[in-house]
Scaffold this active site. Sequence first.
Site, PDB file in Angstrom:
ATOM      1  N   HIS A   1       0.821  -1.206   0.000  1.00  0.00           N
ATOM      2  CA  HIS A   1       0.000   0.000   0.000  1.00  0.00           C
ATOM      3  C   HIS A   1       0.861   1.264   0.000  1.00  0.00           C
ATOM      4  CE1 HIS A   1      -3.921   1.843   0.662  1.00  0.00           C
ATOM      5  NE2 HIS A   1      -3.325   2.698   1.469  1.00  0.00           N
TER       6      HIS A   1
ATOM      7  N   HIS B   1     -10.541   2.297  -1.331  1.00  0.00           N
ATOM      8  CA  HIS B   1     -10.725   1.848   0.047  1.00  0.00           C
ATOM      9  C   HIS B   1     -11.519   0.546  -0.004  1.00  0.00           C
ATOM     10  CE1 HIS B   1     -10.336   3.823   4.237  1.00  0.00           C
ATOM     11  NE2 HIS B   1      -9.187   3.493   3.747  1.00  0.00           N
TER      12      HIS B   1
END
Lengths: 743, 232
Positions: free
Chosen positions: A48, A95
């Site tokens: 990430h 998300h």
Amino acid sequence: MNKNTEVTVETAGKLGLLPEEFDKIISILGRTPNFTELSIFSVMWSEHCSYKNSIKYLKTLPREGECLLVGAGEENAGLVDIGDGLGCAFKIESHNHPSAIEPYQGAATGVGGIHRDIFTMGARPIAALNSLRFGDLSLPHTQRLVKGVVSGIGGYGNCLGVPTIGGEVYFDPCYNQNILVNAMSIGTVKKGETVSAIADGPGNPVFIVGSATGKDGIHGATFASADLTENSAEDLPAVQVGDPFQEKLLLEASLEAIKTGAIVGMQDMGAAGITCSTSEMSAKSGTGMVIDLDKVPTRQANMQAFEILLSESQERMLIVCKKGEEHKLDAVFDKWDLECAEIGHVTDTGMLEFFQNGERIAHVPSEPLVLGGGAPVYDRSYTRPGYIDQLKDYNSGNTPAPDDLVATLKQLVKLPNLLSKRWIYEQYDSMVRTNTATTNTASDASVIRIKENGKAIAATVDCNSSYVYADPEKGAMIAVAEAARNLVCTGAEPLAVTNNLNFGNPYNEEVYWQFVHAVKGMGNACRKFNTPVTGGNVSFYNQSVINDRVEPINPTPTIGMIGLIHNMDHFTSLSFQNEGDAIIVIGTLRDDINQSEYLKNILGISDSKCPYFELEEEVALQQLIRQIIRTTKVQSVHDIAEGGLFMNLLESCFEHNKGFEINNPGMVRNDIFLLGESQSRVVVSISQEFKNSLTDLLGQNNINFVEVGRVTGSKVRFEDHDLGNISDWKSVYQNHLGQLIES
Amino acid sequence: MKFGVVVFPGSNCDDDMVHVLGTVMGFDVVKIWHKEKSLDPYGPLDGIVLPGGFSYGDYLRSGAIARFSDIMPEVVRFANNGGLVWGICNGFQILCEAGLLPGVLLPNEDKKFICKNVYLQTVNYNTAITSSIAEGQILKIPIAHADGRYFIPENEVNALWDNEQVLFRYCDENGQLTDESNVNGSLYHIAGVCNKNKNVFGMMPHPERAAEVALGNTDGHLLFEALLGVHS
């Protein structure tokens, strides 16, 4: 595990680090890290934060263009010149995993996070879009996720006061367990008033502002970098909780604080919280920081150092302030009743030093932590998936003509991917800030005027992942082409791209093949359209483990694109305006129903190739459409996309309750004429009086076109099929999706 | 006539009101921070606007916390002295909570936030914000709220009608009071009311979002035009 945990390669493994990564940490430090330090490396080197499995290919995307005010990746978001001394900052971010586990908070904090990326640069967010993917809508689980995500997006964005002006929503069983929530923010800022995420000037104080730090979202970045499994719900503490009211205060206070001139650098806290913001800001400036964690306002007592460092509590910013001007910062945050705590200072050591209870509990260099610094970069191997070669071309030669065309059309309009998303978008405030021009004028892209200069920004998010599944390279090109086409059809010049690359596990060689080829297609298309990729987000590990079988999602490289409408006279509606106007299809009709909604969801055939698409043909079409909008009196312009010509025509009718009567010129079978999704086609309407000026222009440019019929008062007719009144189609189109969601 | 637009923490339509009152209409307009303790610069010929938004996050009941802001006793005093006070959306909720307007705003009937254009019939054409609307004219103005269902106890309703305090009612585009047109389930389709003295106004729809040609809808402009006629 706590700070006294003995650190071994197994500990590293539990935090998601590979054995070779653990060795690399030891060689960087010249010693074994303690647990807190290991935690810092584990989040910064997570997929990430580090983009370690994607950066090699991301660097092949076109990253430069005349319109860019900062280079790709240099700031938190891309920044393009929109003239008159104004810049437009924009970015999309995913998300996905949090939303799959806790849809309301997952989606809400996705929205909050992307807006912070924009206002941390000094830009005021003026619009939001989103791209959502859900599974089979007949499943109660999917219905629950849709309701949660939509109310989360609305709950956050509405309160923050940023209009949600557009987006896309798809339903496909490949997203049953792993939904996608990609949120995009657009902001504007005066040139020269932007703020960078830097930590210049040793001795300058470092502040944390906004919300207090709690235990939520710890290891969120690591969570986002692992497979989503049926046990993922147990990771709930890794999901953050949002407070849009705090974000509204933080937004206003941050923009006001910038105006005081006291700020050297600022970065929002998203993934990996204090760790990420301190390391990225100091790495960018070649400096270090001393941070006293005891001075960080916390929501609860006795938080361990790694918890404070890794917390992903929302609505926080890290600010480096000019020494001696701290009082200016204090005054602004006091006015807005927000925390503003001095937690340390900038040093010239290049080292991050974190203290707790007077003890230095972590001591690591900033540079090796960050992307572009010492974070790992991998070149994964890939394999062409077997399914690719099994796909077939579908056309009139190998599909049956429908027995009852009218029944088929009625069935088609009820498909979730084609229905109006009204049930969803009416829960979003789409008009606050009074700039949304598409509220009362339907258009292929969303349009917001810029009050300062009389121009407008057009924006869109696009990706048909079925096309990408069938052909990652071509499918990604189509995603870029469709985004550009939507902007062009509203009268805009496409400017730049932000991308959200949603894929499965990068260690799966077939998934990685999809990734590599999608990035290649995207790069080629972006070069053709002169729309550089300014940044974005990569989300891997989107797949579910069901009965021990791993199922990756369709490769979904979502394109967010912005364009500029230089003159509002060019702003063009997709809606038919006047009865009697001629309806003209520009582009080539083809005997092709590959990957169409009709083929997949009515005929039930999923093994088709990608629909027809040629990049050069598309570029020529778009150039011509721009010329048509500027030089002829077209009444409406609308591209042909999912659901083919038939859906295009229906959508063109609804706003002004018009109808249409059309005929098939006979090149292809009726169902394929109406429902095929071959690309690079646009429908325009124009009065009979001015029709010749348009057809002359089309003829001069040697482009295929055909006049298929005319706009009617409200009746719908195809050949000799009476398809009734437009109001009946509109009622189904507008209301049926809500009925499916609430069923 | 000059205007002050009160900014509560969480107000988010303050810029929009300032834009329309100032740039579009040409009024003098400034923002007033909620911590201000005085409205002394504003006389009975001026106006105070409470804009839309989510004051204090609307985490209790919409408007219930904002009514305790430092500025609110001054707004009440200003209103009681005959000054024009206009609350839109969250501002309407705050005025009800503060007791300057009758009734309350409850969660929408379907419990969802709703943002869309709605149609309004005007009930009282003789007020400072409705006098430019032609008799029988149906207005198209957007709403954007989760708590907009107007309610007032049965025994207070008659006074509302008798005193001509109802300003707007939700209707369909032909002016019919159909069930479907009552978008949030308000009692008697009520979308906006005023006080007995006709100087305090509250409405859920956002006229400031429908006041410019560039946005494709100018029905809301009529309400601001009416203000131009006040004290002129």
